[in-house]
Design an enzyme around this catalytic site. Structure first.
Site, PDB file in Angstrom:
ATOM      1  N   ARG A  47       0.850  -1.204   0.000  1.00 52.61           N
ATOM      2  CA  ARG A  47       0.000   0.000   0.000  1.00 52.61           C
ATOM      3  C   ARG A  47       0.881   1.248   0.000  1.00 52.61           C
ATOM      4  NH1 ARG A  47      -2.861  -3.518   3.581  1.00 52.61           N
ATOM      5  NH2 ARG A  47      -2.068  -2.506   5.461  1.00 52.61           N
ATOM      6  N   LYS A 137     -11.163  15.634   5.559  1.00 45.42           N
ATOM      7  CA  LYS A 137     -12.346  15.212   4.792  1.00 45.42           C
ATOM      8  C   LYS A 137     -13.264  14.337   5.641  1.00 45.42           C
ATOM      9  CE  LYS A 137     -13.294  11.490   2.103  1.00 45.42           C
ATOM     10  NZ  LYS A 137     -13.148  10.480   1.025  1.00 45.42           N
ATOM     11  N   GLU A 179     -18.249  16.485   2.553  1.00 45.33           N
ATOM     12  CA  GLU A 179     -18.626  15.559   1.477  1.00 45.33           C
ATOM     13  C   GLU A 179     -19.949  14.856   1.753  1.00 45.33           C
ATOM     14  OE1 GLU A 179     -15.775  12.447   0.573  1.00 45.33           O
ATOM     15  OE2 GLU A 179     -16.975  11.725  -1.095  1.00 45.33           O
ATOM     16  N   LYS A 221     -17.555  18.869  -1.385  1.00 47.62           N
ATOM     17  CA  LYS A 221     -17.289  17.717  -2.270  1.00 47.62           C
ATOM     18  C   LYS A 221     -18.589  16.963  -2.515  1.00 47.62           C
ATOM     19  CE  LYS A 221     -14.456  13.556  -2.671  1.00 47.62           C
ATOM     20  NZ  LYS A 221     -13.120  12.995  -2.506  1.00 47.62           N
TER      21      LYS A 221
HETATM   22  P1  13P Z   1     -14.415   8.396  -5.762  1.00 54.72           P
HETATM   23  O1  13P Z   1     -13.973   9.498  -6.684  1.00 54.72           O
HETATM   24  O2  13P Z   1     -13.841   7.058  -6.117  1.00 54.72           O
HETATM   25  O3  13P Z   1     -15.901   8.388  -5.555  1.00 54.72           O
HETATM   26  O4  13P Z   1     -13.761   8.691  -4.365  1.00 54.72           O
HETATM   27  C1  13P Z   1     -13.828   9.972  -3.860  1.00 54.72           C
HETATM   28  C2  13P Z   1     -13.870   9.929  -2.397  1.00 54.72           C
HETATM   29  O5  13P Z   1     -13.026  10.506  -1.738  1.00 54.72           O
HETATM   30  C3  13P Z   1     -14.966   9.208  -1.736  1.00 54.72           C
HETATM   31  O6  13P Z   1     -14.991   9.581  -0.400  1.00 54.72           O
END
Ligand code: 13P
Length: 355
Positions: A47, A137, A179, A221
């Site tokens: 990873r 985030k 988000e 987001k």
């Molecule tokens: P995806 O663009 O694969 O949806 O991932 C963005 C993300 O940070 C999801 O939390």
């Protein structure tokens, strides 16, 4: 309420012209699924090597203003011995950190989830800030279903948690990425996604206002407005773009400096086309409209890499190419011709090939 100038600057720098975010914050369990699906064993070292391959891609800072890490990665070192977070910062890329503790079933709301992780969050933010993170985030999810989901209860619980998280981030000197993701699962029409996303965004900004979050010092987001993945007869790129801009115009205050879309399972090229079409629309667009893609930025590179050191440069070229296309899309300057062009110049130059 006064703005918080350090946070405002960081938020604006992440989405400076033509820049977006690489979401590389998959949890150990999620990245393990993506690796094992390609027959790559998921060890901490693999990873680490995978993330280092992405982060050391040549010229990345021209397209990527910020990278979202997760707890394991923020503590790992590059093959040259410096912390990965320093590798990013040294290249002019702002490091961030996922801080929600995942989504868990919401009591009293069958089939729905709430993102958890508020307990002890202040201390964790403090530690991440000391490790070098400049933004954070938190992801909430909303499921669309014919029997009335998402419920008002689920929308409220998640919007409230997002606002508490965002206020804590700003208190600790971190830019919150907020988000709220309306998932693409299901066979619903684009109109349903637009209605639900509008309700979610409205609730989120009401809660952010009540929590006294400085809008200038955050990024949103959201999902784009699309039909459900299982719907026959998908919408055109233009329809997605128009519905997405309409939802943002109705529900996102102009004080927010940037909207960075998630890709949500869209094909990488389609995610690029959608972003470009949104930016190419006429009409007021008071925010930067850019990307914070996970899968849509990484899938092609991961496919090429396959865990092999000898594939690192080719994987970096694939990643560079997609980031270049998404950067152009963030400026409304992408064209399909770019798909056939090569990534950065050349594999046997003096590029650093991490192992
Ligand atoms: P995806 O663009 O694969 O949806 O991932 C963005 C993300 O940070 C999801 O939390």
């Amino acid at each position: 309420m006064p703005t918080m100038s350090g946070l405002d600057e960081t938020a604006r720098a992440i989405v400076a012209d033509g820049k977006g975010i690489l979401a590389a914050d998959e949890t150990v369990s999620t990245i393990t699924k993506r690796l094992t699906a390609r027959a790559i064993e998921s060890t901490a070292e693999r990873r680490r090597a995978y993330r280092e391959m992405l982060f050391s891609t040549p010229d990345l800072a021209a397209f990527i203003g910020g990278v979202i890490l997760q707890d394991e990665t923020i503590r790992q070192d590059s093959s040259t011995g410096i912390p990965l977070i320093e590798l990013l910062a040294g290249r002019g890329i702002i490091p961030g950190i996922k801080v929600d503790a995942g989504v868990h079933p919401l009591a009293g709301a069958p089939g729905e989830f709430v993102a958890e992780g508020l307990d002890g969050l202040r201390g964790r933010l403090e530690e991440y800030r000391e490790l070098g993170a400049r933004f954070a985030k938190w992801r909430a999810v909303f499921i669309i279903r014919d029997d009335g989901l998402p419920t008002a209860k689920c929308i409220h619980a998640n919007a409230h948690a997002l606002a508490r998280y965002a206020a804590l981030c700003q208190e600790q000197g971190l830019v919150p990425i907020v988000e709220p993701e309306v998932l693409m699962e299901g066979a619903h029409a684009l109109e349903r996604c637009e209605d639900v996303t509008g309700r979610v965004l409205q609730a989120v900004f009401n809660e952010l206002f009540d929590a006294r979050v400085s809008l200038e010092g955050m990024l949103l987001k959201p999902n784009m407005i699309t039909p459900g993945q299982g719907r026959a007869g998908q919408a055109s790129v233009q329809e997605v773009a128009e519905a997405t801009l309409r939802a943002l115009t109705r529900h996102v205050p102009p004080a927010v400096p940037g909207v960075v879309f998630l890709s949500g399972g869209q094909d990488p090229v389609l995610a690029t086309q959608h972003l470009n079409a949104i930016n190419a629309l006429d009409g007021p667009k008071p925010w930067k409209l850019s990307f914070s893609y996970g899968r849509a930025l990484q899938d092609e590179a991961l496919e090429v890499w396959r865990g092999r050191r000898e594939h690192v440069l080719a994987a970096q070229q694939a990643f560079h190419h997609r980031a270049w296309c998404d950067s152009a899309a963030a400026l409304g300057r992408y064209s399909g011709d770019m798909e056939g062009e090569a990534g950065f110049a050349h594999p046997d130059s003096t590029l650093h090939a991490p192992h």
